[in-house]
Design an enzyme around this catalytic site. Structure first.
Site, PDB file in Angstrom:
ATOM      1  N   ARG A 131       0.877  -1.183   0.000  1.00 18.63           N
ATOM      2  CA  ARG A 131       0.000   0.000   0.000  1.00 18.63           C
ATOM      3  C   ARG A 131       0.903   1.217   0.000  1.00 18.63           C
ATOM      4  O   ARG A 131       1.721   1.395   0.901  1.00 18.63           O
ATOM      5  CB  ARG A 131      -0.901   0.010   1.237  1.00 18.63           C
ATOM      6  CG  ARG A 131      -1.500   1.382   1.490  1.00 18.63           C
ATOM      7  CD  ARG A 131      -2.589   1.384   2.511  1.00 18.63           C
ATOM      8  NE  ARG A 131      -3.764   0.722   2.016  1.00 18.63           N
ATOM      9  CZ  ARG A 131      -4.974   0.829   2.581  1.00 18.63           C
ATOM     10  NH1 ARG A 131      -5.139   1.572   3.663  1.00 18.63           N
ATOM     11  NH2 ARG A 131      -6.010   0.195   2.084  1.00 18.63           N
ATOM     12  N   HIS A 153      -7.561   0.827  -6.176  1.00 16.04           N
ATOM     13  CA  HIS A 153      -7.769   0.012  -4.967  1.00 16.04           C
ATOM     14  C   HIS A 153      -8.504  -1.273  -5.382  1.00 16.04           C
ATOM     15  O   HIS A 153      -9.663  -1.484  -5.038  1.00 16.04           O
ATOM     16  CB  HIS A 153      -8.588   0.814  -3.948  1.00 16.04           C
ATOM     17  CG  HIS A 153      -8.533   0.275  -2.549  1.00 16.04           C
ATOM     18  ND1 HIS A 153      -7.761  -0.808  -2.191  1.00 16.04           N
ATOM     19  CD2 HIS A 153      -9.163   0.678  -1.417  1.00 16.04           C
ATOM     20  CE1 HIS A 153      -7.924  -1.043  -0.900  1.00 16.04           C
ATOM     21  NE2 HIS A 153      -8.763  -0.165  -0.406  1.00 16.04           N
ATOM     22  N   GLN A 164     -10.285  -3.847  -2.864  1.00 14.47           N
ATOM     23  CA  GLN A 164     -11.533  -3.336  -2.290  1.00 14.47           C
ATOM     24  C   GLN A 164     -12.709  -3.542  -3.249  1.00 14.47           C
ATOM     25  O   GLN A 164     -13.787  -3.989  -2.848  1.00 14.47           O
ATOM     26  CB  GLN A 164     -11.387  -1.840  -1.977  1.00 14.47           C
ATOM     27  CG  GLN A 164     -12.644  -1.231  -1.394  1.00 14.47           C
ATOM     28  CD  GLN A 164     -12.972  -1.778  -0.023  1.00 14.47           C
ATOM     29  OE1 GLN A 164     -12.159  -1.733   0.875  1.00 14.47           O
ATOM     30  NE2 GLN A 164     -14.181  -2.317   0.138  1.00 14.47           N
ATOM     31  N   ASP A 219     -17.196   7.410  -1.005  1.00 17.01           N
ATOM     32  CA  ASP A 219     -15.926   7.319  -0.278  1.00 17.01           C
ATOM     33  C   ASP A 219     -15.620   8.713   0.265  1.00 17.01           C
ATOM     34  O   ASP A 219     -16.268   9.699  -0.119  1.00 17.01           O
ATOM     35  CB  ASP A 219     -14.830   6.848  -1.269  1.00 17.01           C
ATOM     36  CG  ASP A 219     -13.480   6.562  -0.606  1.00 17.01           C
ATOM     37  OD1 ASP A 219     -13.423   6.474   0.639  1.00 17.01           O
ATOM     38  OD2 ASP A 219     -12.479   6.434  -1.347  1.00 17.01           O
ATOM     39  N   CYS A 249     -16.151   1.809   1.321  1.00 11.84           N
ATOM     40  CA  CYS A 249     -14.972   0.991   1.623  1.00 11.84           C
ATOM     41  C   CYS A 249     -14.509   1.158   3.073  1.00 11.84           C
ATOM     42  O   CYS A 249     -13.832   0.290   3.601  1.00 11.84           O
ATOM     43  CB  CYS A 249     -13.842   1.319   0.661  1.00 11.84           C
ATOM     44  SG  CYS A 249     -13.256   3.024   0.733  1.00 11.84           S
ATOM     45  N   ARG A 293     -13.359  -8.404   2.364  1.00 12.94           N
ATOM     46  CA  ARG A 293     -11.939  -8.185   2.074  1.00 12.94           C
ATOM     47  C   ARG A 293     -11.138  -9.440   2.416  1.00 12.94           C
ATOM     48  O   ARG A 293     -10.234  -9.842   1.682  1.00 12.94           O
ATOM     49  CB  ARG A 293     -11.395  -6.992   2.880  1.00 12.94           C
ATOM     50  CG  ARG A 293     -11.955  -5.631   2.508  1.00 12.94           C
ATOM     51  CD  ARG A 293     -11.521  -5.184   1.129  1.00 12.94           C
ATOM     52  NE  ARG A 293     -10.078  -5.102   0.981  1.00 12.94           N
ATOM     53  CZ  ARG A 293      -9.310  -4.089   1.407  1.00 12.94           C
ATOM     54  NH1 ARG A 293      -9.868  -3.031   1.986  1.00 12.94           N
ATOM     55  NH2 ARG A 293      -8.000  -4.101   1.216  1.00 12.94           N
TER      56      ARG A 293
HETATM   57  N1  NVA Z   1      -9.891   6.775  -1.205  1.00 11.80           N
HETATM   58  C1  NVA Z   1      -9.468   6.385   0.120  1.00 11.80           C
HETATM   59  C2  NVA Z   1      -9.710   4.927   0.342  1.00 11.80           C
HETATM   60  C3  NVA Z   1      -9.322   4.443   1.706  1.00 11.80           C
HETATM   61  C4  NVA Z   1      -9.529   2.960   1.882  1.00 11.80           C
HETATM   62  C5  NVA Z   1      -8.006   6.730   0.310  1.00 11.80           C
HETATM   63  O1  NVA Z   1      -7.226   6.527  -0.611  1.00 11.80           O
HETATM   64  O2  NVA Z   1      -7.653   7.227   1.390  1.00 11.80           O
HETATM   65  N1   CP Z   2     -11.014   0.051   2.923  1.00 17.25           N
HETATM   66  C1   CP Z   2      -9.723  -0.024   3.287  1.00 17.25           C
HETATM   67  O1   CP Z   2      -8.836  -0.254   2.471  1.00 17.25           O
HETATM   68  O2   CP Z   2      -9.518   0.137   4.618  1.00 17.25           O
HETATM   69  P1   CP Z   2      -8.117   0.352   5.334  1.00 17.25           P
HETATM   70  O3   CP Z   2      -7.599   1.706   4.909  1.00 17.25           O
HETATM   71  O4   CP Z   2      -8.452   0.313   6.804  1.00 17.25           O
HETATM   72  O5   CP Z   2      -7.173  -0.738   4.938  1.00 17.25           O
END
Ligand code: NVA
Ligand code: CP
Length: 310
Positions: free
Chosen positions: A104, A131, A134, A222, A262, A290
């Protein structure tokens, strides 16, 4: 450790539609308990995080353990990558120790480089661009609620044209379902990803959330400021005024519509407390999925015996 013909999962189109359906089917069997094998016995997944996580970290770690393997949490604060060691060196070193990498991070091209230089499968656990894990969990949740064939489903995305929106476009591209996207000017999804999806699926773009949700069966949103955009939060809150998913918006959706997010969510911003806690919300099933879908992805990428076709 190396594998002869390794596969990665950096984006939904990395798998064919057939492979995606097989992965979703396996996730359902994992969830029901019908599949309880441990094909990751003796194998290790390295998990690199340069951003925060609750769901991704815990579900990958638990999922790897449940499949018989071991997961290694590597925060960029602790490993040499965070002090500037090149991605390509990290990829080659980790490939000598572990059997797969989940990462990540911010820049999607870093993940592509990791996959290019690594000789083991790489899984995208979120970048600024995409992502995919997800969205696979979201598709599993849709199948549980609305039927197994994804082609006929109408999905509405309300909010930022971010990593989630881009991965929804990739899913529409592969599965051919209708996707309506409502976002304000200046917050568009990736132009190339949008154009590619348009070639394979009905994609409707609007700045009116009401138009996007009309008759839709999946209402999805989101946060307005993703990780790394915290300083833009106030400006974004102004830009996304009118994009909160509330009961009035949900009323316009299909009678069988479900609400997905998500998580983490900001109640009172992109969604009301009433909607996320309401009868149409499936956000905790979505979070649970997930675990199941990522186990299915791990089985597909890392569960082969050496010498098996990938
Ligand atoms: N769009 C959000 C998703 C978090 C799971 C981010 O990138 O922070
Ligand atoms: N939805 C998601 O990816 O959650 P986290 O940021 O907690 O991993």
């Amino acid at each position: 450790m190396t594998q002869s013909s390794k596969r990665d999962f950096l984006a939904i189109p990395d798998f064919s539609a057939e492979e995606l359906y097989e992965t979703l089917d396996l996730a359902a069997r994992l969830k029901s308990g019908e599949y309880a094998e441990r094909p990751l016995a003796g194998k290790t997944l390295a998990m690199i995080f340069t951003k925060s996580s609750t769901r991704t970290r815990v579900s990958f770690e638990v999922g790897t353990f449940q499949l018989g393997g071991h997961a290694l949490f590597l925060s960029s604060r602790d490993i040499q990558l965070g002090r500037g060691e090149p991605i390509r060196d990290t990829a080659r070193v980790l490939s000598r120790y572990v059997d797969g990498i989940m990462i990540r991070t911010f820049d999607h091209t870093d993940v592509e480089e990791l996959a290019r230089f690594g000789s083991i499968p790489v899984i995208n656990g979120l970048t600024d661009l995409l992502h995919p894990c997800q969205i696979m969990a979201d598709l599993q949740t849709i199948r549980e609620n609305l039927g197994r064939d994804l082609r006929g489903v109408k999905v509405a995305w309300i909010g930022d044209g971010n990593n989630m929106a881009n991965s929804w476009l990739n899913a529409a591209y592969r599965f051919g379902f209708e996707l309506r996207l409502a976002y304000p000017r200046g917050y568009e999804p990736d132009a190339e990803i949008l154009e590619r999806a348009r070639a394979e699926a009905k994609i409707i773009v609007t700045d009116d959330p009401r138009e996007a949700v009309e008759g839709a069966e999946v209402i999805n949103t989101d946060v307005w400021a993703s990780m790394g955009q915290e300083e833009e939060a106030a400006e974004r809150a102004r830009a996304f005024e009118g994009y909160c998913v509330d009961d009035a918006l949900m009323e316009r959706a299909s009678d069988r519509a479900i609400f997905l997010h998500c998580l983490p969510a900001h109640r009172g911003e992109e969604v009301t407390d009433a909607v996320i806690e309401g009868p149409r919300s499936r956000v905790f099933d979505e979070a649970e999925n997930r675990l199941h879908i990522q186990k299915a992805i791990l089985v597909r990428l890392m569960g082969q015996q050496d010498g098996d076709p990938g």
